[in-house]
Scaffold this active site. Sequence first.
Site, mmCIF file in Angstrom:
data_model
loop_
_atom_site.group_PDB
_atom_site.id
_atom_site.type_symbol
_atom_site.label_atom_id
_atom_site.label_comp_id
_atom_site.label_asym_id
_atom_site.label_seq_id
_atom_site.Cartn_x
_atom_site.Cartn_y
_atom_site.Cartn_z
ATOM 1 N N CYS A 51 -8.469 4.860 8.212
ATOM 2 C CA CYS A 51 -9.532 3.969 7.743
ATOM 3 C C CYS A 51 -10.502 3.651 8.876
ATOM 4 O O CYS A 51 -10.099 3.287 9.984
ATOM 5 C CB CYS A 51 -8.880 2.695 7.204
ATOM 6 S SG CYS A 51 -9.992 1.304 7.014
ATOM 7 N N GLU B 131 0.825 -1.209 0.000
ATOM 8 C CA GLU B 131 0.000 0.000 0.000
ATOM 9 C C GLU B 131 0.858 1.258 0.000
ATOM 10 O O GLU B 131 0.585 2.210 -0.745
ATOM 11 C CB GLU B 131 -0.935 0.013 1.212
ATOM 12 C CG GLU B 131 -1.832 1.239 1.242
ATOM 13 C CD GLU B 131 -2.641 1.359 2.523
ATOM 14 O OE1 GLU B 131 -2.852 2.498 2.973
ATOM 15 O OE2 GLU B 131 -3.059 0.310 3.072
#
Length: 402
Positions: A288, A187
């Site tokens: 998140c 990521e």
Amino acid sequence: MDTKSFKRTLQQSDNYNRKGFGHKEEVMDAMTNEYQSDLIQEIRENNYRLQRGDVTIYLAQAFGFCWGVERAVAMAYETRQHFPQERIWITNEIIHNPSVNQRLRSMAVGFIPVENGQKDFTVVESGDVVILPAFGASVSEMQILNDKGCMIVDTTCPWVSKVWNSVEKHKKSDHTSIIHGKYNHEETIATSSFAGTYLIVLNLDQANYVANYILHGGDKNEFLEKFKNAHSQGFDPDRDLDYIGIANQTTMLKSETEEIGKLFEHTMLRKYGPIDFKDHFMSFNTICDATQERQDAIFELVKEPLSLMVVIGGYNSSNTTHLQEIAIERAIPSYHIDSAERILPGNRIEHKPLGDDLIITDNWLNEGKIVVGVTSGASTPDKVVEEVIEKIFAFKSSLVPG
């Protein structure tokens, strides 16, 4: 490179899909059968607790598959259903869970081979279908696949895309992106490819080092050596830390990300004063929701009178590792396993301590009554959690006292 323009052009292409292919209902039926669990649903409905014999299970109230992971896996299933004959590749593990990735292999989804640390895209041909995993893919990988004329199926989690948008804003305003993450994580590799000038910090210690350098300067060569694999090409700490913006790998420890953000905000305020500091600092809101919920849930779970904790998830799963950290910080014996197969006969368990290789621990289940805390990372199916819990019950009941 104008990554924003490239991304927009790619997304408008006929060879790009990020919404699926209309097979959602059939795919969700298959995923329910393969990954969901009646036992886990029973535990949820029983206030996240289950007692059998001498074992009481306390399950975290947020755990397992998050929405982004479920979406990515569903899109991969849809892709195979929509392209039954085509060659399908994926640029990396779809998620950090061995059983799910093995399931894709059984569906004849090929994984791009890696040679000497580099992905070998020569295996991909025009007309092949290529899936981008939930972590995303770097700009250069997308360019290669686009140039080859592949059908690109993009399962990148929208929360990851949100971070990309943040670093693109930093780049547009000539701010260096300071990314809280692991420089070799898929990521963060993808996120940094959308940034302009960037620096990746792993933890609060590294962030404090950078903050001190911003305020007081230091040895540039030492700085560059310390972050030798974690900055953009040509990075100069004497030049590139005057204007900064904060971003993060979405699976990092929420509390640490917030602390790092506040540290740099206070650092720039101290250096430039209340009038000018806003020109020098860009804040962020890219934590998140799913990561936050799972971390909050284990913070609540460790308040219970636990005998031990079992954390279930892939060993290369960042969010799972951080769940393990929280339990260890509370001095709770904690075992990170990736499947029920790690629970061995003879009251033994093969597990991964933080920052170490797999080890086997004997007599991990104590005699008498025990309370076992259980949680799992965002890439772990409920079915795997069920298998672990059932094995704990079975092995504990088979132990002979004395």
